[in-house]
Design an enzyme around this catalytic site. Structure first.
Site, PDB file in Angstrom:
ATOM      1  CE1 TYR A  33      -7.454  45.487  46.905  1.00 57.02           C
ATOM      2  CE2 TYR A  33      -6.728  43.225  46.380  1.00 57.02           C
ATOM      3  CZ  TYR A  33      -7.758  44.382  47.010  1.00 57.02           C
ATOM      4  OH  TYR A  33      -8.921  43.514  47.609  1.00 57.02           O
ATOM      5  CE  LYS A 147      -5.987  44.861  50.044  1.00 55.80           C
ATOM      6  NZ  LYS A 147      -7.306  44.396  50.359  1.00 55.80           N
ATOM      7  CD  GLU A 179     -11.611  37.612  54.686  1.00 56.60           C
ATOM      8  OE1 GLU A 179     -11.265  38.757  55.130  1.00 56.60           O
ATOM      9  OE2 GLU A 179     -10.935  36.939  53.967  1.00 56.60           O
ATOM     10  CG  LEU A 204      -6.829  41.169  53.813  1.00 58.58           C
ATOM     11  CD1 LEU A 204      -5.509  40.405  52.720  1.00 58.58           C
ATOM     12  CD2 LEU A 204      -7.365  42.274  53.032  1.00 58.58           C
TER      13      LEU A 204
END
Length: 284
Positions: A33, A147, A179, A204
């Site tokens: 996505y 992702k 993260e 990411l």
């Protein structure tokens, strides 16, 4: 007026939108996505999101359902039909519907779904006060650079933060911050250096991250891409996160410890201003 969504070639009222129960996104989380922000009715950093989408699809050997040019037009059409002045466009590609089998289908027919969300982004009140975070163990799979729609643990992390009475969680692996649950994490040292984790499979590769670091370097700010610990973050002058939906968001508390003076710092504040100014110039 009902919100219009896009499903496999059709623009439909959301209540009429349907996807197969055999879709591999539903059965296996076999999908990827992107989320693109909208300001002034225009798309922010669309090219970056499109390139990352292509990379995610390639890493999973998943065919693209449409060209990137066609995808841009779908985004624009949805923004127009839903009269979105400020908000988000969510895009999801899955390997499509096939009888349930762990092996990929020989001839996949990918599914493409998009929808919009109207939301205040540029003038979000929390940007003036900053957010509070906790640290949690990073228990995600090893390919966080893709992702994917495998977001169960980040969702659990959000709920851990909510239960603790804070806004978000920073994930920690081998003693270092990876993260946030849906964002990249940064600190600003007392010497004024911006520090964020280096790229790799562990995080990411944020589109907003790339833009913010570029703007920071252009503004002659010192940047280091390396790991940092929770202890180092607590001792930092500032901290912040970046994502497509938050841009640059100050972090003022970590695990109950105040960061800096407990208010948004000058580096994060200035980077947010620069990001908004520069991104709007290139919005499509």
């Amino acid at each position: 007026m009902s919100r219009i969504v896009y499903v496999n070639g059709d623009y439909l009222p959301e209540e009429d939108a349907k996807i197969s129960v055999f879709d591999r996104g539903f059965l296996f989380a076999d999908g990827v996505y992107e989320v693109t922000s909208v300001l002034g009715g225009k798309l922010i950093d669309f090219e970056g999101h499109a390139k990352r989408l292509e990379r995610s699809l390639s890493e999973l050997d998943m065919p693209a359902p449409v060209t990137m040019d066609a995808l841009l037009e779908i985004h624009r059409e949805l923004v127009a039909r839903n009269e979105v002045h400020e908000g988000l466009v969510y895009l999801q590609v899955t390997r499509g519907a096939a009888d349930r089998d762990f092996a990929y289908p020989a001839e996949p027919k990918p599914s493409l779904v998009l929808f919009t969300q109207t939301k205040t982004l540029a003038d979000a009140p929390v940007a003036k006060t900053g957010i509070k975070v906790i640290s949690i163990e990073d228990q995600r799979w090893g390919r966080r650079d893709i992702k994917t729609v495998q977001l169960l643990y980040p969702s659990m992390g959000k709920m851990m933060a909510k239960a603790a009475g804070v806004d978000d969680a920073w994930m920690v692996e081998d003693g270092a911050v990876t993260e946030g649950t849906s964002n990249n994490a940064y600190i600003v040292t007392k010497a004024g250096t911006i520090v964020t984790r280096h790229l790799g499979n562990e995080i990411l590769h944020g589109i907003t991250r790339a833009a913010v670091l570029r703007f920071a370097r252009e503004a002659q700010m010192a940047v280091e891409e390396r790991s940092f610990t929770i202890e180092e973050a607590k001792d930092a002058a500032e901290a912040f996160i970046t994502s497509a939906s938050t841009f640059v968001m100050p972090v003022v508390e970590l695990d109950g410890a105040q960061i800096g003076d407990g208010t948004p710092g000058p580096v994060a504040t200035r980077l947010r201003e620069i990001y908004l100014e520069e991104s709007l110039k290139k919005a499509v």
